[in-house]
Design a protein around this motif. Structure first.
Motif, PDB file in Angstrom:
ATOM      1  N   UNK A 107       6.897   3.710   6.893  1.00  0.00           N
ATOM      2  CA  UNK A 107       6.411   3.922   8.252  1.00  0.00           C
ATOM      3  C   UNK A 107       6.938   5.241   8.787  1.00  0.00           C
ATOM      4  N   UNK A 108       6.105   5.934   9.562  1.00  0.00           N
ATOM      5  CA  UNK A 108       6.554   7.144  10.252  1.00  0.00           C
ATOM      6  C   UNK A 108       7.572   6.748  11.317  1.00  0.00           C
ATOM      7  N   UNK A 109       8.418   7.698  11.743  1.00  0.00           N
ATOM      8  CA  UNK A 109       9.424   7.367  12.752  1.00  0.00           C
ATOM      9  C   UNK A 109       8.839   6.797  14.050  1.00  0.00           C
ATOM     10  N   UNK A 110       7.637   7.200  14.433  1.00  0.00           N
ATOM     11  CA  UNK A 110       7.025   6.670  15.658  1.00  0.00           C
ATOM     12  C   UNK A 110       6.274   5.367  15.424  1.00  0.00           C
ATOM     13  N   UNK A 111       6.180   4.909  14.167  1.00  0.00           N
ATOM     14  CA  UNK A 111       5.539   3.653  13.855  1.00  0.00           C
ATOM     15  C   UNK A 111       4.020   3.667  13.920  1.00  0.00           C
ATOM     16  N   UNK A 112       3.418   4.833  14.090  1.00  0.00           N
ATOM     17  CA  UNK A 112       1.967   4.925  14.230  1.00  0.00           C
ATOM     18  C   UNK A 112       1.242   5.179  12.911  1.00  0.00           C
ATOM     19  N   UNK A 113       1.983   5.635  11.916  1.00  0.00           N
ATOM     20  CA  UNK A 113       1.383   6.019  10.639  1.00  0.00           C
ATOM     21  C   UNK A 113       2.131   5.338   9.505  1.00  0.00           C
ATOM     22  N   UNK A 114       1.389   4.942   8.494  1.00  0.00           N
ATOM     23  CA  UNK A 114       1.970   4.397   7.277  1.00  0.00           C
ATOM     24  C   UNK A 114       1.577   5.326   6.135  1.00  0.00           C
ATOM     25  N   UNK A 159      -3.678   5.518   9.793  1.00  0.00           N
ATOM     26  CA  UNK A 159      -3.536   5.367  11.236  1.00  0.00           C
ATOM     27  C   UNK A 159      -3.523   3.865  11.504  1.00  0.00           C
ATOM     28  N   UNK A 160      -2.378   3.357  11.956  1.00  0.00           N
ATOM     29  CA  UNK A 160      -2.248   1.905  12.091  1.00  0.00           C
ATOM     30  C   UNK A 160      -3.024   1.347  13.279  1.00  0.00           C
ATOM     31  N   UNK A 161      -3.358   2.173  14.269  1.00  0.00           N
ATOM     32  CA  UNK A 161      -4.134   1.665  15.400  1.00  0.00           C
ATOM     33  C   UNK A 161      -5.585   1.382  15.005  1.00  0.00           C
ATOM     34  N   UNK A 162      -6.089   2.135  14.016  1.00  0.00           N
ATOM     35  CA  UNK A 162      -7.483   1.941  13.593  1.00  0.00           C
ATOM     36  C   UNK A 162      -7.605   1.327  12.197  1.00  0.00           C
ATOM     37  N   UNK A 163      -6.503   1.216  11.478  1.00  0.00           N
ATOM     38  CA  UNK A 163      -6.480   0.730  10.086  1.00  0.00           C
ATOM     39  C   UNK A 163      -7.264   1.634   9.143  1.00  0.00           C
ATOM     40  N   UNK A 215      11.794  13.714  12.027  1.00  0.00           N
ATOM     41  CA  UNK A 215      10.889  14.195  13.068  1.00  0.00           C
ATOM     42  C   UNK A 215       9.450  13.715  12.848  1.00  0.00           C
ATOM     43  N   UNK A 216       9.153  13.179  11.670  1.00  0.00           N
ATOM     44  CA  UNK A 216       7.828  12.666  11.371  1.00  0.00           C
ATOM     45  C   UNK A 216       6.793  13.739  11.090  1.00  0.00           C
TER      46      UNK A 216
END
Length: 178
Positions: free
Chosen positions: A27-34, A47-51, A72-73
């Protein structure tokens, strides 16, 4: 690849796109990307919000065993069976550097907390510490094996298995065990 809610043992998302087994995720540090690394020689960013897969990073010539985001991601490191570590700039998806020096597959990569140093662990029995900005290997860590450098040429009374074991532990012999 599936993302799970472990408290409910329920699948939340199915991420499709790799054409071979997925060996590593981070996981990215902000948790938005895998990020996922696969036997298909690619790294995919999800992009985890859209899969949805938002980028495919191509450049390795073999399986990708390990991925890690810098703190820093903005940079991703990937380690591969091709004996290299690649540093990727995530906004563009471009390979910034290919770190070479391992003599076998790279099992793991990890950034230091300040993101200035990258550690890579390899089947070549070394850990290399890299300067992220320059790509230079700062240090190679390797423990000495118990029989490192011992010459067993001409030793008698050992079985084939014992000679093989001594070689694995660092002993050398010019005779063929064949």
């Amino acid at each position: 690849m599936r993302l799970w809610d472990i408290s409910k043992a329920q699948c939340l998302q199915v991420l499709r796109g790799h054409t071979n087994w997925v060996w590593t995720v981070a996981f990215s540090p902000d948790g938005q990307t895998l990020a996922s690394g696969s036997g298909d020689h690619t790294v995919k960013l999800w992009d985890l919000s859209s899969s949805q897969c938002c980028k495919t990073l191509q450049g390795h010539n073999s399986r990708v065993w390990s991925v890690a985001f810098n703190p820093q991601g903005k940079i991703l490191a990937s380690g591969s069976s091709d004996h290299t570590v690649k540093l990727w700039e995530l906004s563009s998806g471009q390979c910034l550097q290919t770190l070479q020096g391992h003599t076998n597959l790279v099992w793991s990569v990890a950034f230091s907390p300040d993101g200035q140093t990258l550690a890579s662990g390899s089947q070549d029995e070394t850990i290399k510490l890299w300067d992220v900005k320059t790509g230079k290997c700062l240090k190679t860590l390797r423990t000495q094996r118990p029989y490192e450098g011992m010459n067993i040429t001409g030793v008698k009374g050992l079985t084939h298995a014992q000679l093989s074991t001594l070689k694995v532990l660092g002993a050398s012999d010019s005779l063929s065990l064949g």
